[in-house]
Scaffold this motif. Sequence first.
Motif, PDB file in Angstrom:
ATOM      1  N   ASP A 155       0.891  -5.519   9.494  1.00 29.39           N
ATOM      2  CA  ASP A 155       1.260  -6.406   8.399  1.00 29.39           C
ATOM      3  C   ASP A 155       1.774  -5.664   7.174  1.00 29.39           C
ATOM      4  O   ASP A 155       2.800  -6.028   6.611  1.00 29.39           O
ATOM      5  CB  ASP A 155       0.051  -7.276   8.014  1.00 29.39           C
ATOM      6  CG  ASP A 155      -0.419  -8.121   9.183  1.00 29.39           C
ATOM      7  OD1 ASP A 155       0.290  -9.065   9.543  1.00 29.39           O
ATOM      8  OD2 ASP A 155      -1.479  -7.809   9.749  1.00 29.39           O
ATOM      9  N   ILE A 156       1.048  -4.652   6.750  1.00 28.81           N
ATOM     10  CA  ILE A 156       1.437  -3.910   5.545  1.00 28.81           C
ATOM     11  C   ILE A 156       1.263  -2.427   5.821  1.00 28.81           C
ATOM     12  O   ILE A 156       0.184  -1.982   6.236  1.00 28.81           O
ATOM     13  CB  ILE A 156       0.577  -4.329   4.339  1.00 28.81           C
ATOM     14  CG1 ILE A 156       0.816  -5.808   4.037  1.00 28.81           C
ATOM     15  CG2 ILE A 156       0.886  -3.458   3.129  1.00 28.81           C
ATOM     16  CD1 ILE A 156      -0.161  -6.389   3.065  1.00 28.81           C
ATOM     17  N   VAL A 157       2.331  -1.656   5.604  1.00 30.20           N
ATOM     18  CA  VAL A 157       2.305  -0.206   5.793  1.00 30.20           C
ATOM     19  C   VAL A 157       2.840   0.422   4.518  1.00 30.20           C
ATOM     20  O   VAL A 157       3.945   0.097   4.081  1.00 30.20           O
ATOM     21  CB  VAL A 157       3.173   0.221   7.001  1.00 30.20           C
ATOM     22  CG1 VAL A 157       3.120   1.726   7.189  1.00 30.20           C
ATOM     23  CG2 VAL A 157       2.726  -0.503   8.275  1.00 30.20           C
ATOM     24  N   ILE A 158       2.032   1.296   3.908  1.00 27.10           N
ATOM     25  CA  ILE A 158       2.464   1.894   2.651  1.00 27.10           C
ATOM     26  C   ILE A 158       2.381   3.413   2.695  1.00 27.10           C
ATOM     27  O   ILE A 158       1.654   3.990   3.508  1.00 27.10           O
ATOM     28  CB  ILE A 158       1.636   1.371   1.460  1.00 27.10           C
ATOM     29  CG1 ILE A 158       0.173   1.788   1.594  1.00 27.10           C
ATOM     30  CG2 ILE A 158       1.776  -0.120   1.301  1.00 27.10           C
ATOM     31  CD1 ILE A 158      -0.604   1.618   0.321  1.00 27.10           C
ATOM     32  N   ASP A 159       3.117   4.044   1.803  1.00 30.94           N
ATOM     33  CA  ASP A 159       3.087   5.487   1.586  1.00 30.94           C
ATOM     34  C   ASP A 159       2.138   5.738   0.420  1.00 30.94           C
ATOM     35  O   ASP A 159       2.402   5.303  -0.705  1.00 30.94           O
ATOM     36  CB  ASP A 159       4.491   5.984   1.249  1.00 30.94           C
ATOM     37  CG  ASP A 159       4.553   7.475   0.988  1.00 30.94           C
ATOM     38  OD1 ASP A 159       3.500   8.116   0.776  1.00 30.94           O
ATOM     39  OD2 ASP A 159       5.677   8.014   0.995  1.00 30.94           O
ATOM     40  N   PRO A 160       1.002   6.426   0.645  1.00 30.37           N
ATOM     41  CA  PRO A 160       0.027   6.621  -0.427  1.00 30.37           C
ATOM     42  C   PRO A 160       0.534   7.519  -1.562  1.00 30.37           C
ATOM     43  O   PRO A 160      -0.065   7.530  -2.634  1.00 30.37           O
ATOM     44  CB  PRO A 160      -1.166   7.264   0.288  1.00 30.37           C
ATOM     45  CG  PRO A 160      -0.565   7.935   1.482  1.00 30.37           C
ATOM     46  CD  PRO A 160       0.575   7.053   1.895  1.00 30.37           C
ATOM     47  N   CYS A 161       1.637   8.232  -1.339  1.00 30.14           N
ATOM     48  CA  CYS A 161       2.217   9.040  -2.423  1.00 30.14           C
ATOM     49  C   CYS A 161       2.999   8.161  -3.402  1.00 30.14           C
ATOM     50  O   CYS A 161       3.238   8.556  -4.539  1.00 30.14           O
ATOM     51  CB  CYS A 161       3.133  10.117  -1.859  1.00 30.14           C
ATOM     52  SG  CYS A 161       2.247  11.387  -0.959  1.00 30.14           S
ATOM     53  N   GLU A 162       3.396   6.978  -2.946  1.00 26.91           N
ATOM     54  CA  GLU A 162       4.189   6.085  -3.784  1.00 26.91           C
ATOM     55  C   GLU A 162       3.406   4.876  -4.290  1.00 26.91           C
ATOM     56  O   GLU A 162       3.811   4.242  -5.260  1.00 26.91           O
ATOM     57  CB  GLU A 162       5.412   5.603  -2.997  1.00 26.91           C
ATOM     58  CG  GLU A 162       6.357   6.725  -2.615  1.00 26.91           C
ATOM     59  CD  GLU A 162       7.523   6.234  -1.763  1.00 26.91           C
ATOM     60  OE1 GLU A 162       7.632   5.013  -1.521  1.00 26.91           O
ATOM     61  OE2 GLU A 162       8.312   7.087  -1.334  1.00 26.91           O
ATOM     62  N   THR A 163       2.308   4.539  -3.600  1.00 25.95           N
ATOM     63  CA  THR A 163       1.571   3.321  -3.917  1.00 25.95           C
ATOM     64  C   THR A 163       0.071   3.587  -3.854  1.00 25.95           C
ATOM     65  O   THR A 163      -0.398   4.274  -2.942  1.00 25.95           O
ATOM     66  CB  THR A 163       1.917   2.207  -2.895  1.00 25.95           C
ATOM     67  OG1 THR A 163       3.329   2.042  -2.847  1.00 25.95           O
ATOM     68  CG2 THR A 163       1.270   0.889  -3.250  1.00 25.95           C
ATOM     69  N   ASP A 164      -0.680   3.034  -4.791  1.00 24.89           N
ATOM     70  CA  ASP A 164      -2.134   3.118  -4.760  1.00 24.89           C
ATOM     71  C   ASP A 164      -2.643   2.251  -3.611  1.00 24.89           C
ATOM     72  O   ASP A 164      -2.565   1.014  -3.672  1.00 24.89           O
ATOM     73  CB  ASP A 164      -2.709   2.638  -6.094  1.00 24.89           C
ATOM     74  CG  ASP A 164      -4.219   2.440  -6.055  1.00 24.89           C
ATOM     75  OD1 ASP A 164      -4.907   3.268  -5.428  1.00 24.89           O
ATOM     76  OD2 ASP A 164      -4.686   1.454  -6.651  1.00 24.89           O
ATOM     77  N   SER A 165      -3.128   2.885  -2.564  1.00 25.45           N
ATOM     78  CA  SER A 165      -3.530   2.159  -1.350  1.00 25.45           C
ATOM     79  C   SER A 165      -4.569   1.084  -1.627  1.00 25.45           C
ATOM     80  O   SER A 165      -4.388  -0.083  -1.262  1.00 25.45           O
ATOM     81  CB  SER A 165      -4.094   3.128  -0.306  1.00 25.45           C
ATOM     82  OG  SER A 165      -3.160   4.106   0.033  1.00 25.45           O
ATOM     83  N   ILE A 166      -5.648   1.466  -2.253  1.00 23.08           N
ATOM     84  CA  ILE A 166      -6.747   0.517  -2.461  1.00 23.08           C
ATOM     85  C   ILE A 166      -6.313  -0.635  -3.358  1.00 23.08           C
ATOM     86  O   ILE A 166      -6.560  -1.802  -3.055  1.00 23.08           O
ATOM     87  CB  ILE A 166      -7.988   1.244  -2.999  1.00 23.08           C
ATOM     88  CG1 ILE A 166      -8.494   2.211  -1.917  1.00 23.08           C
ATOM     89  CG2 ILE A 166      -9.080   0.250  -3.403  1.00 23.08           C
ATOM     90  CD1 ILE A 166      -9.573   3.159  -2.357  1.00 23.08           C
ATOM     91  N   GLY A 167      -5.630  -0.312  -4.445  1.00 30.57           N
ATOM     92  CA  GLY A 167      -5.151  -1.366  -5.337  1.00 30.57           C
ATOM     93  C   GLY A 167      -4.185  -2.302  -4.634  1.00 30.57           C
ATOM     94  O   GLY A 167      -4.272  -3.530  -4.776  1.00 30.57           O
ATOM     95  N   HIS A 168      -3.272  -1.735  -3.854  1.00 32.42           N
ATOM     96  CA  HIS A 168      -2.291  -2.552  -3.130  1.00 32.42           C
ATOM     97  C   HIS A 168      -2.988  -3.433  -2.090  1.00 32.42           C
ATOM     98  O   HIS A 168      -2.659  -4.617  -1.942  1.00 32.42           O
ATOM     99  CB  HIS A 168      -1.245  -1.648  -2.468  1.00 32.42           C
ATOM    100  CG  HIS A 168      -0.090  -2.395  -1.903  1.00 32.42           C
ATOM    101  ND1 HIS A 168       0.923  -2.899  -2.693  1.00 32.42           N
ATOM    102  CD2 HIS A 168       0.209  -2.743  -0.627  1.00 32.42           C
ATOM    103  CE1 HIS A 168       1.809  -3.506  -1.924  1.00 32.42           C
ATOM    104  NE2 HIS A 168       1.387  -3.426  -0.666  1.00 32.42           N
ATOM    105  N   PHE A 169      -3.954  -2.863  -1.367  1.00 32.61           N
ATOM    106  CA  PHE A 169      -4.667  -3.646  -0.362  1.00 32.61           C
ATOM    107  C   PHE A 169      -5.440  -4.789  -1.011  1.00 32.61           C
ATOM    108  O   PHE A 169      -5.479  -5.901  -0.488  1.00 32.61           O
ATOM    109  CB  PHE A 169      -5.609  -2.762   0.447  1.00 32.61           C
ATOM    110  CG  PHE A 169      -4.917  -1.803   1.394  1.00 32.61           C
ATOM    111  CD1 PHE A 169      -3.538  -1.787   1.545  1.00 32.61           C
ATOM    112  CD2 PHE A 169      -5.653  -0.912   2.150  1.00 32.61           C
ATOM    113  CE1 PHE A 169      -2.904  -0.914   2.412  1.00 32.61           C
ATOM    114  CE2 PHE A 169      -5.041  -0.030   3.024  1.00 32.61           C
ATOM    115  CZ  PHE A 169      -3.668  -0.037   3.156  1.00 32.61           C
TER     116      PHE A 169
END
Length: 184
Positions: A155-169
């Motif tokens: 569903d959602i795949v992010i790059d942790p260098c570009e996006t705050d994983s926990i905040g985005h989730f």
Amino acid sequence: MGRILPETDRPRFAGTVSELGDNVDEVSVGAPMALNIFLSCGDCQEGMPQLCTAFNWIVVGSPGFSDSIVMPASAAVPVPNGVSLRQATLAEPLSVSVHAIKRSNRDVGDVVGVFGAGQIRLGIIDAAQTVGAGKILVSELYSAWRDTAVELGIDIVIDPCETDSIGHFKDETDRGVDVSFEVA
């Protein structure tokens, strides 16, 4: 971030026994075998040899590119009939993945967070999908592994260098994930 090729993701490989050492009778020449990449002391009191304090990696580097290796017979895992050597190389990462899902406190429909998307991580994703996970969210550094996660329908795949994983989730789910796996 780039990768240097050729590369194996840890020393996972299988092959055919070509020679036996002295007093080895539990395997035979010509038998297809996968490799158990670590050995415990063999004296586990808890039934969890993977947590052995005498734990010892028997392979360092990427010996899967070697013409041959020497390994203890106790590390040889027979490959069942009908399973190719290529398929057998996935035995260890897939068993770790399935074990992780079985041990997690998750229910059908739960939101699953996976931090990392290599072999074990992709196995966790597949096992989570198989047992009925709801939304699956992946945070992965390497673009090729992110692409594979997308191909698996994550569903959602992010790059942790570009996006705050926990905040985005948290933003995507209004509460965060029900169960998470850190497998980087």
